[in-house]
Design a protein around this motif. Structure first.
Motif, PDB file in Angstrom:
ATOM      1  N   UNK A  89    -106.085  33.071 -45.001  1.00  0.00           N
ATOM      2  CA  UNK A  89    -105.756  31.533 -45.465  1.00  0.00           C
ATOM      3  C   UNK A  89    -106.253  31.064 -46.383  1.00  0.00           C
ATOM      4  N   UNK A  90    -107.577  31.375 -46.076  1.00  0.00           N
ATOM      5  CA  UNK A  90    -108.821  30.647 -46.743  1.00  0.00           C
ATOM      6  C   UNK A  90    -108.194  31.297 -47.987  1.00  0.00           C
ATOM      7  N   UNK A  91    -108.214  32.739 -48.648  1.00  0.00           N
ATOM      8  CA  UNK A  91    -108.366  32.769 -49.874  1.00  0.00           C
ATOM      9  C   UNK A  91    -106.675  32.488 -50.429  1.00  0.00           C
TER      10      UNK A  91
ATOM     11  N   UNK B 143    -102.546  46.579 -31.316  1.00  0.00           N
ATOM     12  CA  UNK B 143    -100.852  45.313 -31.018  1.00  0.00           C
ATOM     13  C   UNK B 143    -101.937  44.104 -31.317  1.00  0.00           C
ATOM     14  N   UNK B 144    -102.417  44.321 -31.996  1.00  0.00           N
ATOM     15  CA  UNK B 144    -103.249  42.911 -31.762  1.00  0.00           C
ATOM     16  C   UNK B 144    -102.254  42.163 -33.687  1.00  0.00           C
ATOM     17  N   UNK B 145    -101.202  42.071 -33.296  1.00  0.00           N
ATOM     18  CA  UNK B 145    -100.382  41.065 -34.042  1.00  0.00           C
ATOM     19  C   UNK B 145     -99.749  39.734 -34.369  1.00  0.00           C
ATOM     20  N   UNK B 146     -99.552  39.679 -32.677  1.00  0.00           N
ATOM     21  CA  UNK B 146     -98.847  38.394 -32.488  1.00  0.00           C
ATOM     22  C   UNK B 146     -99.903  37.499 -32.782  1.00  0.00           C
ATOM     23  N   UNK B 147    -100.138  36.772 -33.982  1.00  0.00           N
ATOM     24  CA  UNK B 147    -100.851  35.557 -34.362  1.00  0.00           C
ATOM     25  C   UNK B 147    -100.346  34.235 -34.789  1.00  0.00           C
ATOM     26  N   UNK B 148    -100.874  33.059 -34.498  1.00  0.00           N
ATOM     27  CA  UNK B 148    -100.673  32.136 -34.741  1.00  0.00           C
ATOM     28  C   UNK B 148    -101.704  31.726 -35.579  1.00  0.00           C
ATOM     29  N   UNK B 149    -101.960  30.991 -36.436  1.00  0.00           N
ATOM     30  CA  UNK B 149    -103.012  30.524 -37.629  1.00  0.00           C
ATOM     31  C   UNK B 149    -102.842  29.181 -37.910  1.00  0.00           C
ATOM     32  N   UNK B 150    -103.434  28.044 -37.881  1.00  0.00           N
ATOM     33  CA  UNK B 150    -103.377  27.012 -38.098  1.00  0.00           C
ATOM     34  C   UNK B 150    -104.416  26.280 -39.193  1.00  0.00           C
ATOM     35  N   UNK B 151    -104.222  26.033 -39.933  1.00  0.00           N
ATOM     36  CA  UNK B 151    -105.874  25.168 -41.185  1.00  0.00           C
ATOM     37  C   UNK B 151    -104.649  23.489 -41.921  1.00  0.00           C
ATOM     38  N   UNK B 152    -105.889  23.308 -41.765  1.00  0.00           N
ATOM     39  CA  UNK B 152    -106.391  22.357 -42.677  1.00  0.00           C
ATOM     40  C   UNK B 152    -107.151  22.114 -43.589  1.00  0.00           C
TER      41      UNK B 152
ATOM     42  N   UNK C  79    -111.766  23.745 -46.458  1.00  0.00           N
ATOM     43  CA  UNK C  79    -110.725  23.809 -45.098  1.00  0.00           C
ATOM     44  C   UNK C  79    -111.501  24.556 -43.482  1.00  0.00           C
ATOM     45  N   UNK C  80    -110.671  24.195 -43.008  1.00  0.00           N
ATOM     46  CA  UNK C  80    -110.723  24.677 -41.171  1.00  0.00           C
ATOM     47  C   UNK C  80    -109.612  25.571 -40.642  1.00  0.00           C
ATOM     48  N   UNK C  81    -109.909  26.392 -40.796  1.00  0.00           N
ATOM     49  CA  UNK C  81    -108.397  27.255 -40.036  1.00  0.00           C
ATOM     50  C   UNK C  81    -109.383  27.994 -37.893  1.00  0.00           C
ATOM     51  N   UNK C  82    -108.009  27.661 -37.950  1.00  0.00           N
ATOM     52  CA  UNK C  82    -108.353  28.325 -36.265  1.00  0.00           C
ATOM     53  C   UNK C  82    -107.027  30.046 -36.412  1.00  0.00           C
ATOM     54  N   UNK C  83    -107.809  30.676 -35.778  1.00  0.00           N
ATOM     55  CA  UNK C  83    -106.812  31.951 -35.303  1.00  0.00           C
ATOM     56  C   UNK C  83    -106.679  32.384 -34.049  1.00  0.00           C
ATOM     57  N   UNK C  84    -105.389  32.431 -33.994  1.00  0.00           N
ATOM     58  CA  UNK C  84    -105.010  32.824 -32.616  1.00  0.00           C
ATOM     59  C   UNK C  84    -104.952  34.115 -32.267  1.00  0.00           C
TER      60      UNK C  84
END
Lengths: 82, 948
Positions: A52-54, B74-83, B567-572
């Motif tokens: 997302x950053x890139x 298994x680590x595929x289901x992901x929700x990301x939010x970025x401002x 930017x600030x990004x939260x990755x869940x």
């Protein structure tokens, strides 16, 4: 005719160079066995650890520079801000 | 994303082969984990991929056990939010210094001087949400949503200093409009077409005595807040040694619609040491740009451009019509790309790709113009400006007799080539990775561009990553780039309608992005793993654009500018989060659904799960409804609220027709209302961050992002009455949009009493005025005015926000009540007004229909007092009465009763354990406004939160 031949020869040389280059890519490197790839598997060795950053950074570049056009997806239009 | 799926396939394959080949458990572990990532993470470099494609796993190392590796896979289901925030610096511009006349009638000037414009530079606020999910072993789906809100001043065209200047005192005015100082007439140029300024002039004989070099300046246009929404998806399928992705999406703006589709593939060779990526993409974009005045885009000469006239708003019978210019155009872009990645050694990877893009159609920017100076070859004898210049004294000097902006004209075809190569290397002793890259670009517009970039990714401890990066970029200019045009058409007079016709077949643009320049940027990204599966990333970048930084001769410094981007990004990562749960790690969504309908031991599982809590059983629209009960607990959440007003205007509780409104006091004392709104939408996106330092205290931070829109109309009857003689308003728009960062809240929650299923807590909060209160509309060359109070993003004051909350639960029933308030701590904000205080009380009851689903009903009473003061800048369009009820501070506040219906889904166990999702609809029951306001149409709340 001679000129044409020369051009053809140039072409062959070019193709040869390209083939060599591809050959180097495919076989020229030392073989890295699957169990030797621990370092490559680290997240900091990913091609893009912060996508997302890139993508944000790339969007800024492509909206401000003439050379950004080859990235896919929409960048929007409007008044010079994108 | 590609990567992770591949991991899964590899792991499954390895497990299957276990009985035959793998004897040692240790060896198996090594193989499994080592096989997971290599080769694939490098795969997504093709130009055809975008952010939604860039999947990856967070951590993996050769020391992990097979079980862990399986989980990682298994680590595929992901929700990301970025401002993100993008902010340009203020630009410099030039003006000509005032002349002084001495006693002998000699006028002298010191030449142009530089100053910083006070026009607000471009600002962009964006939100980006991204999610990726997997269906089955081989199919995956990704979805992206982006919203940008931007406004500010951007280059419109380029002139010699002094041709256009900001009205009145340029250095003190904010957001002023431009004044055409003779629009180029009388501008002098030297033999090389460089602008000159009069250094000395004899007013007795009208003779130029001396000239000196002048400067070039940008004329900036100011863009009102605009919004862009983009949604796209990607569907992928994984084969054993390959993957195929298909995707598409669209980007929507009021004046630009872009639709795109793409196809991408990946193939692995040499035990994944070599990866080949290919991509195909197609984009179709349509421009539909309205110039609020004819001058804003300049005269359109190109006959192939679709220009139509649109009668401006609020026309009155018998008036001379005023038209807006609408420019329509479509363009198509097709890209094909190929990229190859090669694992060179156990520590290094090389990637290289080529791409070709063909663009065709309308590629000009409808808001960019080129200044055309009309050069009369016989200007000396014609003496248009009254100035006399002896040939002998100033050979080669030429003068424009008039001039003006003309819409830019770019070619309708563009072929572009791109080549990039990058190398990355792991440095074991430092636990760091370095990456260097180069990119070459060439197109048939004459542009060659090079960029060099380098990045250092430093892992610090277990959970931190620090990544500084730097980049240099340089491009040559397009062959048709010119800051301005000097134009002659033989003996044809500039007043002749066909004077500019020969220009129609030429190409020209003054867009600085097509000029020759260089750019240096640098920044840093800080990554922190807050918990397994929960990552926070903060990024900052500073970028400088300068003509002087170009590899070969760049354009002048008039186009220089800089920006910063943060930017600030939260990755869940939902899968990794679920690993924390303990006993029910492997309890998947399908198991959960199966249990749900099969009625197995649901109760016993949920009772044992560490994630089972009775918190969060309040309606989604209630804030601060619960506390974290154990020290050290953290909660992250996202809250969305949408508030809509539409229908009739009410005076108090009484509906009015527009004729009644016209004759009412709704806009007094400003005047009679000239505009009404049809609907208003307010969207709030809030991020909840909550932490419990002790059992009895919770701290909470709540930044928010706002976006608003309003549709307006101007009833003819109303404008006739209000404007007396009639008036044209070509610059008025029938919509307003605004958005960006809102006010930020910081709260402390104190537990007062807890026991026997009942709970009482007190919340003390402060809201900081981080939201803008100076949102305004303007257009290049047009008037400007501030948006009404409701369209501003914040209160502008520091606010005190206390609340008292009571909750109770008994078996499947739960209930609660809350009293809350907002008190403005300042007398007036810096725009000269203060919003009314708010008091709210609410009570609710709910029932748990199942262990995971509950429903709520509640009642809300809200009272908001009147606004104090007046926005000093509202309605500042000189001589234009544009008044809406929303512009009047006495039309805010009131007394309201609502009933809410809600549902909450809490995941008690399984891989989504700890998550809850709530919705609530608030239906207005009773409304009693202060003054005149548009009726309320209900509000929607949605919340997601996760506690760990």
């Amino acid at each position: 005719m001679l000129l044409f031949f020369k051009k053809q020869q140039d072409m062959k040389v070019k193709i040869l160079i390209i083939l060599l280059f591809i050959g180097f890519f495919l076989t020229g490197c030392a073989e890295v066995k699957p169990w030797q790839r621990g370092n490559l598997a680290k997240s900091i060795m990913a091609n893009d650890p912060s996508p997302l950053q890139s993508s944000f950074r790339q969007h800024n570049y492509s909206s401000r520079e003439a050379a950004g056009a080859t990235s896919s997806g929409a960048t929007g239009g409007g008044c010079g801000c994108n | 994303m590609l990567l992770v799926l591949e991991q899964l396939v590899v792991v499954v394959a390895a497990i299957k082969s276990k009985s035959k080949y793998v004897k040692s458990a240790t060896l198996q572990a090594l193989c499994l984990s080592a096989l997971t990532l290599p080769g694939l993470s490098i795969a997504d470099n093709a130009a055809g991929t975008d952010a939604s494609m860039h999947g990856k796993s967070n951590t993996n190392s050769a020391s992990e056990t097979p079980k862990q590796s399986l989980k990682q896979s298994d680590a595929f289901d992901e929700i990301d939010y970025q401002y993100t925030i993008y902010q340009e610096g203020k630009r410099d511009t030039y003006d000509t210094a005032p002349y002084t006349i001495d006693n002998n009638g000699i006028m002298t000037s010191t030449g142009p001087y530089k100053y910083q414009t006070n026009l607000q530079p471009i600002t962009v606020d964006s939100e980006h949400a991204s999610s990726r999910f997997r269906f089955g072993d081989r199919t995956r789906f990704g979805f992206n949503y982006v919203q940008d809100v931007w406004s500010g001043a951007t280059p419109w065209f380029t002139t010699a200093a002094g041709n256009f200047m900001i009205k009145a005192n340029p250095q003190s005015l904010v957001g002023a409009t431009y004044w055409a100082n003779g629009a180029g007439g009388g501008q002098l140029f030297d033999a090389k077409n460089k602008p000159l300024t009069l250094a000395a002039f004899d007013t007795n004989t009208s003779t130029i005595l001396a000239t000196s070099p002048s400067r070039i300046q940008h004329v900036l246009g100011y863009a009102s807040p605009e919004m862009r929404n983009q949604a796209d998806f990607k569907l992928g399928y994984d084969f054993d040694h390959a993957a195929l992705d298909i995707g598409g999406g669209l980007s929507v703006e009021r004046d630009y619609l872009s639709q795109f589709g793409n196809l991408a593939g990946r193939m692995d060779f040499n035990q994944k040491r070599t990866t080949l990526n290919f991509g195909l993409s197609y984009t179709n974009s349509a421009t539909h740009a309205t110039s609020t005045t004819n001058s804003s885009s300049g005269t359109v000469l190109d006959p192939s451009v679709n220009v139509s006239q649109h009668q401006a708003m609020s026309m009155l019978p018998g008036d001379v019509p005023v038209y807006e210019q609408i420019i329509k155009g479509t363009r198509e872009d097709g890209t094909i790309s190929l990229a190859l990645s090669q694992v060179l050694t156990k520590n290094s990877v090389l990637t290289s790709g080529v791409g070709y893009t063909r663009s065709s159609g309308y590629m000009s920017n409808p808001y960019k113009a080129v200044m055309v100076y009309n050069m009369d070859p016989n200007w000396r004898s014609d003496g248009g400006s009254g100035a006399v210049l002896p040939d002998t004294a100033f050979p080669g000097v030429q003068m424009a007799t008039s001039g003006g902006p003309v819409a830019e004209q770019r070619p309708h075809l563009r072929n572009q080539l791109n080549w990039d190569i990058s190398y990355r290397h792991y440095i074991e002793p430092l636990n760091a990775a370095g990456k260097v890259g180069y990119n070459f670009f060439h197109d048939d517009w004459g542009i060659n561009a090079h960029s060099f970039d380098a990045e250092w990714r430093q892992a610090l401890g277990d959970s931190w990553t620090l990544t500084p990066h730097t980049r240099y970029y340089s491009q040559s200019s397009a062959s048709f780039y010119t800051p301005y045009l000097l134009y002659t058409n033989g003996d044809v007079s500039p007043q002749d309608p066909g004077y500019l016709t020969p220009l129609a077949s030429q190409h020209f643009s003054s867009d600085q992005r097509l000029s020759s320049y260089g750019a240096i940027s640098g920044g840093i990204t800080l990554g922190k793993q807050l918990a397994q599966g929960l990552n926070l990333e903060l990024g900052y970048e500073y970028y400088v654009h300068k003509g002087a930084l170009a590899i070969s001769s760049g354009t002048g410094d008039y186009a220089d500018y800089h920006y910063y981007a943060a930017s600030a990004t939260m990755r869940v990562n939902l899968d990794q989060l679920s690993l924390r749960g303990g006993a029910y790690d492997n309890y998947g969504l399908s198991d959960w659904l199966g249990n749900l309908f099969g009625g197995n031991d649901v109760e016993s599982i949920s009772a044992n799960s560490s994630h089972q809590h009775n918190h969060g059983l309040a309606p989604a629209g209630v804030m601060f409804s619960h506390m974290l009960s154990h020290a050290g607990e953290t909660m992250v959440g996202y809250r969305y609220m949408r508030d809509t007003q539409s229908g009739n205007y009410l005076q108090g509780a009484q509906a009015l027709s527009s004729t009644q409104l016209t004759n009412s006091q709704a806009c007094m004392p400003l005047g009679q209302c000239t505009m009404l709104s049809n609907s208003m939408d307010m969207n709030m996106h809030m991020v909840d961050l909550m932490y419990a330092p002790t059992d009895w205290l919770n701290l909470m931070l709540m930044p928010q992002f706002m976006s608003m829109s309003m549709e307006m109309n101007m009833p003819v009857a109303m404008s006739m009455t209000a404007m007396g003689g009639g008036m044209n308003m070509p610059a008025l728009r029938d919509f307003q949009g605004s958005g960006g960062f809102g006010d930020t809240g910081a709260y402390a929650l104190f537990k007062l009493w807890d026991g026997d299923g009942q709970h009482l807590h007190l919340t003390q909060g402060i809201s900081a005025p981080t939201g803008a209160t100076n949102i305004r509309q303007s257009s290049p060359g047009g008037p400007e005015y501030y948006y009404s109070y409701g369209m501003q993003l914040g209160s502008g004051t520091w606010d005190y926000k206390p609340s008292l909350t009571y909750t109770g639960i008994l078996n499947d029933w739960f209930w609660g009540g809350q009293v809350s308030g907002t008190h403005r701590l300042e007398n007036l904000n810096n725009q000269g007004y203060r919003q009314g205080d708010i008091f709210q009380t609410t009570a609710w009851g709910g029932y748990k229909l199942t262990p995971w689903l509950s429903s709520t009903i509640r009642a809300v009473y809200t009272a908001q007092s009147k606004m104090v003061g007046t926005h000093t800048n509202v309605n500042t369009v000189a001589g234009v009465p544009m008044w809406m009820p929303e512009d009047n501070p006495s039309n805010y506040g009131g007394f309201f009763v609502d009933v809410g219906f809600g549902a909450t889904v809490s995941m008690p166990y399984g891989k989504l354990a700890g998550h809850s999702l709530g919705f609530e609809w608030l239906q207005p029951v009773s409304t009693n406004f202060q003054g005149y306001q548009l009726d309320r149409a209900g509000a929607l709340s949605a919340t997601w939160n996760y506690k760990f």
